[in-house]
Design a protein around this motif. Structure first.
Motif, PDB file in Angstrom:
ATOM      1  N   ASP A  99      -5.149  -1.408  -1.712  1.00  6.81           N
ATOM      2  CA  ASP A  99      -4.455  -1.345  -0.526  1.00  6.81           C
ATOM      3  C   ASP A  99      -3.232  -1.483  -1.763  1.00  6.81           C
ATOM      4  N   GLN A 100      -3.527  -1.716  -2.434  1.00  2.00           N
ATOM      5  CA  GLN A 100      -1.663  -1.928  -3.259  1.00  2.00           C
ATOM      6  C   GLN A 100      -1.273  -0.991  -3.309  1.00  2.00           C
ATOM      7  N   VAL A 101      -2.295   0.199  -3.912  1.00  2.00           N
ATOM      8  CA  VAL A 101      -1.379   1.220  -4.683  1.00  2.00           C
ATOM      9  C   VAL A 101      -1.212   1.275  -3.772  1.00  2.00           C
ATOM     10  N   ALA A 102      -1.825   2.015  -2.239  1.00  2.00           N
ATOM     11  CA  ALA A 102      -0.785   2.265  -0.957  1.00  2.00           C
ATOM     12  C   ALA A 102       0.610   2.170  -0.352  1.00  2.00           C
ATOM     13  N   LEU A 103       0.518   0.819  -0.527  1.00  2.00           N
ATOM     14  CA  LEU A 103       2.016  -0.070  -0.807  1.00  2.00           C
ATOM     15  C   LEU A 103       3.027   0.979  -1.610  1.00  2.00           C
ATOM     16  N   SER A 104       2.702   0.247  -2.592  1.00  2.00           N
ATOM     17  CA  SER A 104       3.013   1.040  -4.068  1.00  2.00           C
ATOM     18  C   SER A 104       4.089   2.378  -3.603  1.00  2.00           C
ATOM     19  N   VAL A 105       2.615   3.448  -3.374  1.00  2.00           N
ATOM     20  CA  VAL A 105       3.317   4.344  -2.803  1.00  2.00           C
ATOM     21  C   VAL A 105       4.025   5.228  -1.934  1.00  2.00           C
ATOM     22  N   VAL A 122     -15.443   9.987  -4.332  1.00  2.00           N
ATOM     23  CA  VAL A 122     -15.520  10.237  -3.192  1.00  2.00           C
ATOM     24  C   VAL A 122     -14.396   9.751  -2.261  1.00  2.00           C
ATOM     25  N   ALA A 123     -15.571   7.818  -2.354  1.00  2.00           N
ATOM     26  CA  ALA A 123     -15.102   6.926  -2.189  1.00  2.00           C
ATOM     27  C   ALA A 123     -14.069   6.886  -1.644  1.00  2.00           C
ATOM     28  N   ASP A 124     -13.675   6.308  -3.478  1.00  2.00           N
ATOM     29  CA  ASP A 124     -12.391   6.469  -3.817  1.00  2.00           C
ATOM     30  C   ASP A 124     -10.863   7.229  -2.593  1.00  2.00           C
ATOM     31  N   ARG A 125     -11.371   7.921  -2.861  1.00  2.00           N
ATOM     32  CA  ARG A 125     -10.314   8.692  -2.439  1.00  2.00           C
ATOM     33  C   ARG A 125     -10.009   8.855  -1.036  1.00  2.00           C
ATOM     34  N   ASP A 126     -11.358   8.353  -0.081  1.00  2.00           N
ATOM     35  CA  ASP A 126     -11.507   8.635   0.957  1.00  2.00           C
ATOM     36  C   ASP A 126     -10.700   6.776   1.874  1.00  2.00           C
ATOM     37  N   SER A 127     -11.065   6.432   0.800  1.00  2.00           N
ATOM     38  CA  SER A 127      -9.936   4.960   0.787  1.00  2.00           C
ATOM     39  C   SER A 127      -8.625   4.893   0.952  1.00  2.00           C
ATOM     40  N   LEU A 128      -8.654   5.561  -0.223  1.00  2.00           N
ATOM     41  CA  LEU A 128      -6.517   5.356  -0.065  1.00  2.00           C
ATOM     42  C   LEU A 128      -6.666   6.616   0.644  1.00  2.00           C
ATOM     43  N   ASP A 130      -7.018   6.377   3.743  1.00  2.00           N
ATOM     44  CA  ASP A 130      -7.015   6.070   4.888  1.00  2.00           C
ATOM     45  C   ASP A 130      -6.377   4.609   5.060  1.00  2.00           C
ATOM     46  N   SER A 131      -5.705   4.677   3.748  1.00  2.00           N
ATOM     47  CA  SER A 131      -4.436   3.085   3.360  1.00  2.00           C
ATOM     48  C   SER A 131      -3.399   4.098   3.279  1.00  2.00           C
ATOM     49  N   LEU A 132      -3.397   4.632   2.970  1.00  2.00           N
ATOM     50  CA  LEU A 132      -2.098   5.715   3.217  1.00  2.00           C
ATOM     51  C   LEU A 132      -1.257   5.850   4.712  1.00  2.00           C
ATOM     52  N   ASP A 133       0.158   5.749   4.754  1.00  2.00           N
ATOM     53  CA  ASP A 133       0.119   6.289   6.239  1.00  2.00           C
ATOM     54  C   ASP A 133       0.502   7.981   6.095  1.00  2.00           C
ATOM     55  N   SER A 134       0.526   8.498   7.538  1.00  2.00           N
ATOM     56  CA  SER A 134       0.244   9.713   8.017  1.00  2.00           C
ATOM     57  C   SER A 134       1.434  10.687   7.178  1.00  2.00           C
ATOM     58  N   ARG A 135       2.669   9.971   7.009  1.00  2.00           N
ATOM     59  CA  ARG A 135       3.878  10.473   6.015  1.00  2.00           C
ATOM     60  C   ARG A 135       3.333  11.073   4.334  1.00  2.00           C
ATOM     61  N   ARG A 136       2.192  10.355   4.073  1.00  2.00           N
ATOM     62  CA  ARG A 136       1.612  11.246   2.373  1.00  2.00           C
ATOM     63  C   ARG A 136       0.276  11.688   2.403  1.00  2.00           C
ATOM     64  N   LYS A 137       0.452  12.151   1.846  1.00  2.00           N
ATOM     65  CA  LYS A 137      -0.934  13.147   1.812  1.00  2.00           C
ATOM     66  C   LYS A 137      -1.319  13.287   0.067  1.00  2.00           C
ATOM     67  N   LEU A 138      -3.050  12.880  -0.424  1.00  2.00           N
ATOM     68  CA  LEU A 138      -3.056  13.719  -1.570  1.00  2.00           C
ATOM     69  C   LEU A 138      -3.409  14.600  -2.189  1.00  2.00           C
ATOM     70  N   VAL A 139      -3.421  14.979  -3.042  1.00  2.00           N
ATOM     71  CA  VAL A 139      -3.299  16.369  -3.850  1.00  2.00           C
ATOM     72  C   VAL A 139      -3.854  16.355  -5.182  1.00  2.00           C
ATOM     73  N   ALA A 140      -4.974  17.193  -4.820  1.00  2.00           N
ATOM     74  CA  ALA A 140      -6.239  17.306  -6.179  1.00  2.00           C
ATOM     75  C   ALA A 140      -5.395  17.972  -6.893  1.00  2.00           C
ATOM     76  N   VAL A 141      -5.009  17.293  -8.357  1.00  2.00           N
ATOM     77  CA  VAL A 141      -4.313  17.804  -9.444  1.00  2.00           C
ATOM     78  C   VAL A 141      -5.709  17.459 -10.945  1.00  2.00           C
ATOM     79  N   THR A 142      -5.860  18.672 -11.471  1.00  2.00           N
ATOM     80  CA  THR A 142      -6.711  18.427 -12.201  1.00  2.00           C
ATOM     81  C   THR A 142      -6.441  18.185 -13.939  1.00  2.00           C
ATOM     82  N   GLY A 143      -6.510  17.011 -14.682  1.00  2.00           N
ATOM     83  CA  GLY A 143      -6.510  17.744 -16.298  1.00  2.00           C
ATOM     84  C   GLY A 143      -4.669  16.937 -16.764  1.00  2.00           C
TER      85      GLY A 143
END
Length: 372
Positions: A99-105, A122-128, A130-143
């Protein structure tokens, strides 16, 4: 509860006024944002957190945006984070950390947040999400961070040298302790104690002391087995300094070497020296593995060498590059990896010899100094 973030300007300079090593590492991460279509990244793994911030606590996330560095943690770590990660702003959470990560983002204005799907459940990805507002999205980046960690800088190599030096000193104690009548467990306990006494942060991984037929198991856990005359004894151990690991294996023959021990040991040593001799920038890691494997196979023991020749070592005991027959990695100056061929005979025992090697501009340097 969200606390105000400390000013980046107040936190980004070290005592002499110049940008610190962690700010420099963060800047190298930022340089990679465009190629991955992100304007910020979430860092969750302990090793990556420490590499980028210096923070060694057990609970935190980092957020790196285009112009800010934020460390999200809880009230237990406020003082520790201030001491270890002065280049980072602090965001303290009392509820769920994401929740704090989402606020800081949102506070940073990040719209495309990179995250590593290999290090995020998967649970943390889904939780984050849901916490982010609709203007922000998650992008998978490995390594992204691991690519930087491949090449060690002078500060990292200095920590590795210190940890390896402690390992050398402890191995001298081990050679004296490995004798008929003692037990695997007694030797392992002594090793763990000596690491502390000589300045290490304890054992970097579970110590391996394997005698007799137990030595045919590469990752045997010490037991109360009594070491007997003429048995091979594999000792694999390491400590940490500033979070950086040492890793060394030596094999002894209790009471003095037998003819069979001499034969197997000579083959493994030749294989190790062949692989070390070939280490240089530009060499395929699979080729390095092949140099050791060819010696052991030619001697008729190819099927008894069942693991890779080596692995990278740094903030993690197993990291890139991977030195094995199937590795796609290529060696480069600044990499530190193990070279550890072995032969394992279930009816007799085993021999493994391991050293850490630094890839240099012109070849390599063996960092472990204890005699083989």
């Amino acid at each position: 509860m969200r606390r105000p973030l400390k000013s980046m300007n107040a936190m980004s300079k070290d005592s002499n006024g110049s940008a610190g090593v962690h700010s420099e590492r963060a800047e190298r991460i930022r340089e990679r944002f465009g190629a991955h279509g992100i304007d910020g990244i979430l860092v969750t793994s302990a090793a990556n957190r420490r590499y980028l911030s210096g923070f060694a606590g057990s609970s935190a996330n980092l957020i790196i945006s285009g112009d800010r560095l934020i460390l999200v943690t809880d009230g237990r770590y406020v003082t520790q984070a201030g001491v270890q990660a002065p280049e980072f702003e602090l965001a303290i959470h009392s509820g769920p950390i994401l929740d704090q990560v989402a606020l800081s983002v949102a506070d940073c204005g990040i719209t495309n947040l990179g995250f590593d799907p290999k290090l995020t459940t998967v649970a943390d990805r889904d939780s984050l999400h849901d916490s982010l507002d609709s203007r922000r999205k998650l992008v998978a980046v490995t390594g992204l961070v691991e690519e930087l960690r491949l090449l060690k800088d002078e500060e990292e190599i200095a920590s590795l040298r210190t940890a390896i030096g402690i390992g050398d000193a402890v191995m001298a104690e081990v050679e004296t302790a490995v004798k008929p009548g003692t037990t695997e467990l007694n030797v392992a306990i002594m090793i763990e104690q000596q690491f502390r006494l000589k300045g290490g942060s304890g054992a970097a991984f579970p110590v391996i002391v394997a005698a007799g037929t137990n030595a045919a198991m590469p990752h045997h856990s010490p037991t109360d087995k009594v070491i007997e005359e003429g048995e091979s004894v594999v000792v694999d151990m390491g400590t940490t300094v500033d979070g950086y690991h040492s890793d060394m294996t030596r094999t002894f023959c209790a009471g003095g070497p037998t003819d069979q021990f001499k034969e197997i040991y000579a083959i493994v040593l030749e294989a190790q020296m062949a692989a070390i001799g070939g280490v240089r920038p530009g060499l395929d890691a699979a080729q390095c593995d092949g140099l050791a494997r060819e010696v052991i196979s030619t001697a008729g023991y190819g099927e008894r060498f069942g693991h890779g020749t080596g692995h990278g070592v740094g903030l993690e005991i197993h990291e890139a590059p991977r030195v094995s027959a199937t590795s796609a990695d290529k060696l480069a100056a600044g990499m530190v990896h193990s070279v550890e061929p072995g032969i394992y005979l279930p009816e007799w025992g085993g021999v493994r010899i391991e050293d850490l090697v630094l890839v240099t501009d012109n070849g390599s340097e063996v960092l472990s100094k204890y005699p083989k």
